[in-house]
Design a protein around this motif. Structure first.
Motif, PDB file in Angstrom:
ATOM      1  N   VAL A 147      13.259 -29.999   3.984  1.00  0.00           N
ATOM      2  CA  VAL A 147      12.405 -30.238   3.081  1.00  0.00           C
ATOM      3  C   VAL A 147      11.125 -30.744   3.812  1.00  0.00           C
ATOM      4  O   VAL A 147      10.990 -31.162   5.012  1.00  0.00           O
ATOM      5  CB  VAL A 147      12.521 -31.403   2.114  1.00  0.00           C
ATOM      6  CG1 VAL A 147      13.813 -30.664   1.226  1.00  0.00           C
ATOM      7  CG2 VAL A 147      13.089 -32.717   2.873  1.00  0.00           C
ATOM      8  N   TYR A 148       9.813 -30.527   3.279  1.00  0.00           N
ATOM      9  CA  TYR A 148       8.338 -30.500   3.967  1.00  0.00           C
ATOM     10  C   TYR A 148       7.714 -31.727   3.077  1.00  0.00           C
ATOM     11  O   TYR A 148       7.900 -31.627   1.794  1.00  0.00           O
ATOM     12  CB  TYR A 148       7.963 -29.523   4.198  1.00  0.00           C
ATOM     13  CG  TYR A 148       8.873 -28.497   5.195  1.00  0.00           C
ATOM     14  CD1 TYR A 148       8.737 -28.585   6.455  1.00  0.00           C
ATOM     15  CD2 TYR A 148       9.415 -27.541   4.304  1.00  0.00           C
ATOM     16  CE1 TYR A 148       9.532 -27.687   7.136  1.00  0.00           C
ATOM     17  CE2 TYR A 148      10.404 -26.708   5.233  1.00  0.00           C
ATOM     18  CZ  TYR A 148      10.496 -26.708   6.322  1.00  0.00           C
ATOM     19  OH  TYR A 148      11.221 -25.989   7.275  1.00  0.00           O
ATOM     20  N   THR A 149       6.894 -32.576   3.715  1.00  0.00           N
ATOM     21  CA  THR A 149       6.089 -33.100   2.978  1.00  0.00           C
ATOM     22  C   THR A 149       4.939 -32.632   2.166  1.00  0.00           C
ATOM     23  O   THR A 149       4.224 -31.819   2.822  1.00  0.00           O
ATOM     24  CB  THR A 149       5.503 -34.480   3.745  1.00  0.00           C
ATOM     25  OG1 THR A 149       4.720 -33.981   4.965  1.00  0.00           O
ATOM     26  CG2 THR A 149       6.927 -35.237   4.337  1.00  0.00           C
ATOM     27  N   ILE A 150       4.363 -33.200   1.198  1.00  0.00           N
ATOM     28  CA  ILE A 150       3.129 -32.782   0.459  1.00  0.00           C
ATOM     29  C   ILE A 150       1.975 -33.924   0.341  1.00  0.00           C
ATOM     30  O   ILE A 150       2.708 -35.082  -0.243  1.00  0.00           O
ATOM     31  CB  ILE A 150       3.355 -32.176  -0.942  1.00  0.00           C
ATOM     32  CG1 ILE A 150       4.630 -31.115  -0.944  1.00  0.00           C
ATOM     33  CG2 ILE A 150       2.049 -31.739  -1.508  1.00  0.00           C
ATOM     34  CD1 ILE A 150       5.044 -30.963  -2.249  1.00  0.00           C
ATOM     35  N   ARG A 176      11.579 -27.964  -0.453  1.00  0.00           N
ATOM     36  CA  ARG A 176      11.921 -26.967   0.424  1.00  0.00           C
ATOM     37  C   ARG A 176      10.899 -25.923   0.415  1.00  0.00           C
ATOM     38  O   ARG A 176      10.332 -25.641  -0.754  1.00  0.00           O
ATOM     39  CB  ARG A 176      13.211 -26.802   0.261  1.00  0.00           C
ATOM     40  CG  ARG A 176      13.587 -26.107  -1.117  1.00  0.00           C
ATOM     41  CD  ARG A 176      15.126 -25.854  -1.303  1.00  0.00           C
ATOM     42  NE  ARG A 176      15.915 -26.941  -1.795  1.00  0.00           N
ATOM     43  CZ  ARG A 176      17.116 -26.742  -2.050  1.00  0.00           C
ATOM     44  NH1 ARG A 176      18.059 -25.584  -1.913  1.00  0.00           N
ATOM     45  NH2 ARG A 176      17.768 -27.874  -2.190  1.00  0.00           N
ATOM     46  N   ALA A 177      11.198 -24.852   1.157  1.00  0.00           N
ATOM     47  CA  ALA A 177      10.273 -23.877   1.186  1.00  0.00           C
ATOM     48  C   ALA A 177      10.772 -22.954   0.104  1.00  0.00           C
ATOM     49  O   ALA A 177      12.004 -22.678  -0.228  1.00  0.00           O
ATOM     50  CB  ALA A 177      10.497 -22.742   2.528  1.00  0.00           C
ATOM     51  N   GLY A 178       9.555 -22.521  -0.666  1.00  0.00           N
ATOM     52  CA  GLY A 178       9.820 -21.459  -1.697  1.00  0.00           C
ATOM     53  C   GLY A 178       9.828 -21.932  -3.054  1.00  0.00           C
ATOM     54  O   GLY A 178       9.731 -21.476  -4.034  1.00  0.00           O
ATOM     55  N   VAL A 179       9.663 -23.455  -2.986  1.00  0.00           N
ATOM     56  CA  VAL A 179       9.837 -24.091  -4.605  1.00  0.00           C
ATOM     57  C   VAL A 179       8.343 -24.147  -4.865  1.00  0.00           C
ATOM     58  O   VAL A 179       7.140 -24.318  -4.152  1.00  0.00           O
ATOM     59  CB  VAL A 179      10.254 -25.684  -4.390  1.00  0.00           C
ATOM     60  CG1 VAL A 179       9.937 -26.327  -5.326  1.00  0.00           C
ATOM     61  CG2 VAL A 179      12.016 -25.587  -3.752  1.00  0.00           C
ATOM     62  N   ASP A 229      -3.246 -25.144   4.644  1.00  0.00           N
ATOM     63  CA  ASP A 229      -1.925 -24.644   4.754  1.00  0.00           C
ATOM     64  C   ASP A 229      -1.258 -23.757   3.548  1.00  0.00           C
ATOM     65  O   ASP A 229      -0.431 -23.089   3.976  1.00  0.00           O
ATOM     66  CB  ASP A 229      -1.013 -26.059   4.731  1.00  0.00           C
ATOM     67  CG  ASP A 229      -1.585 -27.072   5.693  1.00  0.00           C
ATOM     68  OD1 ASP A 229      -1.733 -26.737   6.756  1.00  0.00           O
ATOM     69  OD2 ASP A 229      -1.459 -28.309   5.298  1.00  0.00           O
ATOM     70  N   VAL A 230      -2.022 -23.732   2.613  1.00  0.00           N
ATOM     71  CA  VAL A 230      -1.312 -22.950   1.297  1.00  0.00           C
ATOM     72  C   VAL A 230      -2.502 -22.435   0.515  1.00  0.00           C
ATOM     73  O   VAL A 230      -3.624 -22.704   0.752  1.00  0.00           O
ATOM     74  CB  VAL A 230      -0.525 -23.942   0.476  1.00  0.00           C
ATOM     75  CG1 VAL A 230       0.767 -24.322   1.172  1.00  0.00           C
ATOM     76  CG2 VAL A 230      -1.242 -25.198  -0.169  1.00  0.00           C
ATOM     77  N   VAL A 231      -2.211 -21.325  -0.204  1.00  0.00           N
ATOM     78  CA  VAL A 231      -3.392 -20.824  -1.104  1.00  0.00           C
ATOM     79  C   VAL A 231      -2.799 -21.371  -2.558  1.00  0.00           C
ATOM     80  O   VAL A 231      -1.758 -21.351  -2.881  1.00  0.00           O
ATOM     81  CB  VAL A 231      -3.192 -19.331  -1.221  1.00  0.00           C
ATOM     82  CG1 VAL A 231      -3.905 -18.637  -2.206  1.00  0.00           C
ATOM     83  CG2 VAL A 231      -3.316 -18.812   0.076  1.00  0.00           C
ATOM     84  N   PRO A 274       5.471 -23.697   1.523  1.00  0.00           N
ATOM     85  CA  PRO A 274       5.918 -23.036   2.918  1.00  0.00           C
ATOM     86  C   PRO A 274       6.942 -23.881   3.715  1.00  0.00           C
ATOM     87  O   PRO A 274       7.292 -24.819   3.326  1.00  0.00           O
ATOM     88  CB  PRO A 274       4.630 -23.078   3.577  1.00  0.00           C
ATOM     89  CG  PRO A 274       4.024 -24.240   3.376  1.00  0.00           C
ATOM     90  CD  PRO A 274       4.320 -24.404   1.763  1.00  0.00           C
ATOM     91  N   ALA A 275       7.552 -23.220   4.727  1.00  0.00           N
ATOM     92  CA  ALA A 275       8.207 -24.049   5.619  1.00  0.00           C
ATOM     93  C   ALA A 275       7.519 -24.913   6.544  1.00  0.00           C
ATOM     94  O   ALA A 275       8.059 -24.963   7.803  1.00  0.00           O
ATOM     95  CB  ALA A 275       9.507 -23.133   6.345  1.00  0.00           C
ATOM     96  N   SER A 276       6.642 -25.905   6.066  1.00  0.00           N
ATOM     97  CA  SER A 276       5.789 -26.755   6.972  1.00  0.00           C
ATOM     98  C   SER A 276       5.308 -27.858   5.899  1.00  0.00           C
ATOM     99  O   SER A 276       5.237 -27.452   4.630  1.00  0.00           O
ATOM    100  CB  SER A 276       4.706 -26.021   7.747  1.00  0.00           C
ATOM    101  OG  SER A 276       3.933 -25.455   6.810  1.00  0.00           O
TER     102      SER A 276
END
Length: 300
Positions: A80-83, A96-99, A121-123, A132-134
């Protein structure tokens, strides 16, 4: 003992071991067919629980039926990655990636409104993005609200303005008989012809006051020494010079009827106009060459 020979057989039921990695089971041994319930243990940092495997096979949920063998159960974790969100919130702190993640802007600062999200980092579309996976960092961007400026009796140097901007006003042509006095912004008087925009639409009004015009009278008096456009003025004749009679009044050189006039948008110069008096001549025992005469005329 019955009245007959008997044969006794021993029946053995096998219990199998339950070994759990990454959690616990409600039993450490179980017989075939028993239901085993699993509980996730401490999740490693940067991970979240995903599913269980029993002897390498994935199961759904947190229970399984004991097979006729020993089992090894493993908790499987996903990365899982932080937001991190500045100026708003996300519906998850980690993912996690893809959520799919949904963002909500926070309260806008005074005089500003939410405009868009910014991230390298994202659109982000319609307040949503796919994780994403980051780790991701996101910032809410707020822009100044353009407040409307409505002016009566003049103009402003702009039609809209943001909080803190300076607005300059110019008075229009004053109505006849009036002069500019001051400005009011949203009902409050201001000094000068500028104001600083607040976080609200501005309704601006030029305030005009009536001009006090002077009244100068020769040969009499007026009931007031100054008057405004439209005021009614009443005149009174003064001491009449010897040998004269009052004829009429003039206001700014124009003859008026009667002894009143209505004030125009100008100072008033008023003058009493006199004419020579005609005196009667009465003669006893003789005649005169005229029946009337003015002061100073020779009568024969």
């Amino acid at each position: 003992m019955p009245a007959a020979n008997v044969t006794a057989n021993a029946v053995f039921v096998t219990s199998y071991t339950v070994t759990v990695e990454g959690g616990t089971a409600d039993k450490t041994t179980a017989k075939e067919g028993e239901i085993i319930t699993l509980t996730v243990g401490s999740v490693p940092q940067g991970k979240e629980f995903d599913y269980w495997t029993v002897n390498g096979d994935r199961i759904e949920g947190n229970t399984f039926e004991m097979p006729a063998e020993n089992v090894t159960v493993n908790a499987v974790y996903a990365d899982v990655y932080t937001i991190s969100v500045t100026g708003g919130t996300a519906d998850k702190e980690t993912a996690r990636a893809g959520v799919e993640i949904t963002l909500t802007p926070g309260a806008a600062p005074e005089g500003k409104q939410f405009d868009h999200w910014k991230s390298e980092d994202v659109v982000i579309t319609d307040n949503k993005f796919i994780m994403p996976a980051s780790d991701v960092e996101i910032t809410a961007v707020f822009t100044g609200v353009q407040y409307k400026i409505t002016v009566t009796g003049g103009t402003a140097d702009k039609e809209t303005a943001k909080l803190g901007e300076t607005v300059t006003l110019t008075a229009g042509k004053a109505p006849e008989g009036q002069q500019f006095s001051h400005w009011k912004v949203n009902g409050n008087r201001i000094d000068g012809n500028t104001f600083v925009m607040t976080a609200a639409d501005a309704v601006v009004e030029a305030v005009y006051t009536y001009i006090d015009y002077t009244i100068s009278v020769t040969g009499g008096t007026a009931d007031k020494t100054t008057a405004q456009l439209g005021d009614k003025i009443t005149l009174t004749v003064g001491n009449i010079p010897e040998g004269k009679v009052f004829s009429h009044w003039t206001v700014n050189g124009e003859k008026i009827d009667g002894n009143t006039f209505t004030m125009t948008a100008a100072n008033a110069v008023v003058e009493a106009v006199y004419t020579d008096a005609e005196y009667d001549i009465t003669v006893t025992g003789g005649t005169a060459d005229k029946e009337t005469a003015k002061l100073g005329e020779t009568v024969t």
